[in-house]
Design a protein around this motif. Structure first.
Motif, PDB file in Angstrom:
ATOM      1  N   GLU A   1     -21.686  -0.179 -48.567  1.00 22.98           N
ATOM      2  CA  GLU A   1     -21.312  -0.881 -49.869  1.00 22.98           C
ATOM      3  C   GLU A   1     -20.021  -0.790 -49.502  1.00 22.98           C
ATOM      4  OE1 GLU A   1     -24.424   1.253 -53.400  1.00 22.98           O
ATOM      5  OE2 GLU A   1     -22.309   1.350 -53.112  1.00 22.98           O
ATOM      6  N   GLY A   2     -20.222  -2.554 -50.208  1.00 17.24           N
ATOM      7  CA  GLY A   2     -18.427  -3.201 -50.620  1.00 17.24           C
ATOM      8  C   GLY A   2     -18.604  -4.032 -51.569  1.00 17.24           C
ATOM      9  N   ARG A   3     -17.881  -4.971 -51.808  1.00 12.63           N
ATOM     10  CA  ARG A   3     -17.626  -5.960 -52.938  1.00 12.63           C
ATOM     11  C   ARG A   3     -17.589  -7.184 -52.281  1.00 12.63           C
ATOM     12  NH1 ARG A   3     -13.170  -5.157 -56.761  1.00 12.63           N
ATOM     13  NH2 ARG A   3     -14.449  -6.759 -58.182  1.00 12.63           N
ATOM     14  N   ASP A   4     -18.572  -8.428 -53.426  1.00 15.70           N
ATOM     15  CA  ASP A   4     -18.688 -10.035 -52.565  1.00 15.70           C
ATOM     16  C   ASP A   4     -18.352  -9.524 -51.445  1.00 15.70           C
ATOM     17  OD1 ASP A   4     -18.291 -11.098 -54.739  1.00 15.70           O
ATOM     18  OD2 ASP A   4     -15.909  -9.658 -55.262  1.00 15.70           O
ATOM     19  N   LEU A   5     -18.994  -9.467 -49.865  1.00 21.03           N
ATOM     20  CA  LEU A   5     -19.603  -9.154 -48.644  1.00 21.03           C
ATOM     21  C   LEU A   5     -20.506 -10.667 -48.826  1.00 21.03           C
ATOM     22  CD1 LEU A   5     -21.609  -5.734 -48.282  1.00 21.03           C
ATOM     23  CD2 LEU A   5     -19.170  -6.750 -48.058  1.00 21.03           C
ATOM     24  N   PRO A   6     -19.286 -11.217 -47.225  1.00 20.50           N
ATOM     25  CA  PRO A   6     -19.882 -12.355 -46.657  1.00 20.50           C
ATOM     26  C   PRO A   6     -21.857 -12.179 -46.696  1.00 20.50           C
ATOM     27  CG  PRO A   6     -18.506 -11.823 -45.192  1.00 20.50           C
ATOM     28  CD  PRO A   6     -18.757 -10.409 -46.240  1.00 20.50           C
ATOM     29  N   ARG A   7     -22.272 -13.756 -46.362  1.00 14.44           N
ATOM     30  CA  ARG A   7     -23.137 -13.194 -46.964  1.00 14.44           C
ATOM     31  C   ARG A   7     -24.338 -14.289 -45.323  1.00 14.44           C
ATOM     32  NH1 ARG A   7     -23.447 -15.297 -51.580  1.00 14.44           N
ATOM     33  NH2 ARG A   7     -25.463 -14.309 -52.626  1.00 14.44           N
ATOM     34  N   TRP A   8     -25.654 -13.703 -44.678  1.00 16.45           N
ATOM     35  CA  TRP A   8     -25.955 -13.416 -43.077  1.00 16.45           C
ATOM     36  C   TRP A   8     -27.189 -13.876 -43.390  1.00 16.45           C
ATOM     37  CZ3 TRP A   8     -30.086 -10.411 -42.208  1.00 16.45           C
ATOM     38  CH2 TRP A   8     -29.631  -9.058 -42.952  1.00 16.45           C
ATOM     39  N   GLU A   9     -27.181 -15.010 -42.298  1.00 18.07           N
ATOM     40  CA  GLU A   9     -28.461 -14.968 -42.048  1.00 18.07           C
ATOM     41  C   GLU A   9     -29.465 -13.898 -41.467  1.00 18.07           C
ATOM     42  OE1 GLU A   9     -29.795 -17.908 -43.092  1.00 18.07           O
ATOM     43  OE2 GLU A   9     -28.079 -18.625 -44.401  1.00 18.07           O
ATOM     44  N   PRO A  10     -30.522 -13.990 -41.231  1.00 19.80           N
ATOM     45  CA  PRO A  10     -31.669 -13.056 -40.101  1.00 19.80           C
ATOM     46  C   PRO A  10     -31.183 -13.500 -38.899  1.00 19.80           C
ATOM     47  CG  PRO A  10     -33.284 -14.176 -41.701  1.00 19.80           C
ATOM     48  CD  PRO A  10     -31.795 -15.135 -42.168  1.00 19.80           C
ATOM     49  N   GLY A  11     -31.361 -12.430 -38.502  1.00 23.18           N
ATOM     50  CA  GLY A  11     -30.975 -12.747 -36.936  1.00 23.18           C
ATOM     51  C   GLY A  11     -29.606 -12.055 -36.547  1.00 23.18           C
ATOM     52  N   ALA A  12     -28.438 -11.655 -37.570  1.00 26.68           N
ATOM     53  CA  ALA A  12     -27.122 -11.783 -37.809  1.00 26.68           C
ATOM     54  C   ALA A  12     -27.422 -10.232 -37.437  1.00 26.68           C
ATOM     55  CB  ALA A  12     -26.560 -11.872 -38.723  1.00 26.68           C
TER      56      ALA A  12
END
Ligand code: FES
Length: 342
Positions: A69-80
């Protein structure tokens, strides 16, 4: 032997994928996405984050899932995947298998490999709920490409990067999954995967060694083939589909000729065998030489080069850094000799 059922490829399905991927990106408040990685010649700028291990759960025999858990985590795309810095300082890569839209947590899973390099054992034995872990990333070198149809082959824990891809595929796109494992109890996320298949025959589950020739006999022309799993499985799939997209987390010693390395300060000269690495040869002489990922990602093993031409095989160093240094876990000599400042 049953074949992997190749589902009907709907006309224009590549368009559906393209639209779905664009929609995902355009609805992101982070658009345009901040560059987590620079081009090949640049040092990745993924920031390090400290995340709380909010849950630790056994999701299959020998497989532990962590929710960080964290806050405002960078989004990611499938496969990351994420780089996890383990309590000992080892850095290991784990595919993200949760929801890419969730900016408050990341989910990864790891299988215990008792005779592995130590990372999975550390996760299983030392990582507990309530701890904080440093992570870097996410990074994606296994992205979901636009295609008319998809065939996925996953072995055991290799299902983790595939799962978010299956969830992301829009309705109407043809796909099939061959999911292999020792037995059902040891195969993570099996229930969800079968549910995603929806009883349409898209998902083929094989306990034991799959007959790839039989199962992959009907892969449509132009299908994008993805594979993640044990090295033997990936090699076998690549033999049949040279353009397969592979996700690999174990270090792979790429072939190359043998060469000599002089350690100038230590006054020793070593031979690096064709099937070994500079790091292995150096550590045989200097066991305290620092290293971590053994894949050219983390930079821990960077050493100054005094003489000789380097064949850089990492994904990290900048051109300026490459002028006089190398990552000795993956890079090799271009000629027959290197001199290191060691
Ligand atoms: S050990 Fe990580 S880059 Fe070499």
């Amino acid at each position: 032997m049953p074949k992997l059922r190749t589902v009907a490829v709907v006309a224009g399905s590549a368009l559906l994928v393209r639209r779905a991927l664009r929609r995902r990106i355009r609805t992101s408040p982070l658009w345009p996405m901040p560059a987590l990685e620079e081009p090949v010649s640049g040092r990745p700028r993924s920031r390090a984050l400290r995340l709380l291990v909010a849950s630790r759960e056994e999701v299959a025999e020998g497989v532990v899932q962590l929710r960080l858990e964290g806050r405002d985590l960078p989004r990611w795309e499938p496969g990351a995947h994420l780089d996890l810095v383990l309590p000992s300082g080892l850095v290991r890569q784990y595919s993200l298998c949760g929801d890419p839209e969730d900016t408050s947590s990341y989910t990864v899973a790891t299988r215990l490999v008792p005779d592995g390099r130590g990372g999975s054992r550390e996760v299983h034995e030392q990582v507990r709920e309530g701890m904080e872990l440093e992570v870097r990333g996410p990074r994606n070198r296994f992205p979901l490409a636009e295609a008319e149809s998809y065939v996925f082959v996953a072995g055991g824990i290799g299902i983790t990067p595939v799962l978010p891809m299956l969830r992301a595929l829009p309705d109407g796109v043809g796909w099939g999954l061959l999911y292999c494992g020792r037995d059902r109890a040891s195969m993570p996320f099996l229930e969800e995967v079968e549910k995603l298949g929806g009883g349409t025959g898209r998902v083929t589950v094989v306990e034991g060694v799959p007959d790839l020739d039989a199962h992959l006999a009907d892969v449509p022309e132009g299908a994008a083939v993805y594979c993640c799993g044990p090295e033997g499985l990936m090699a076998a799939v690549q033999e049949r589909f040279p353009r397969v997209r592979l996700e690999r987390f174990m270090p792979r010693v790429s072939a190359g000729g043998a060469f000599e390395v002089e350690l100038r300060r230590s006054g020793r000269t070593l031979t690096v065998a064709a099937d070994s690495t500079v790091l292995a040869a150096v550590r045989a002489e200097l066991p305290d030489t620092a290293y971590s990922c053994e894949q050219g990602f983390c930079g821990t093993c960077q050493q100054r080069v005094l003489e000789g031409e380097v064949e850089h095989r990492d994904e990290l160093l900048t051109d300026a850094e490459r002028a006089d240094s190398m990552l000795i876990c993956v890079s090799r000599a271009r000629g027959d000799r290197l001199v290191l400042d060691l």
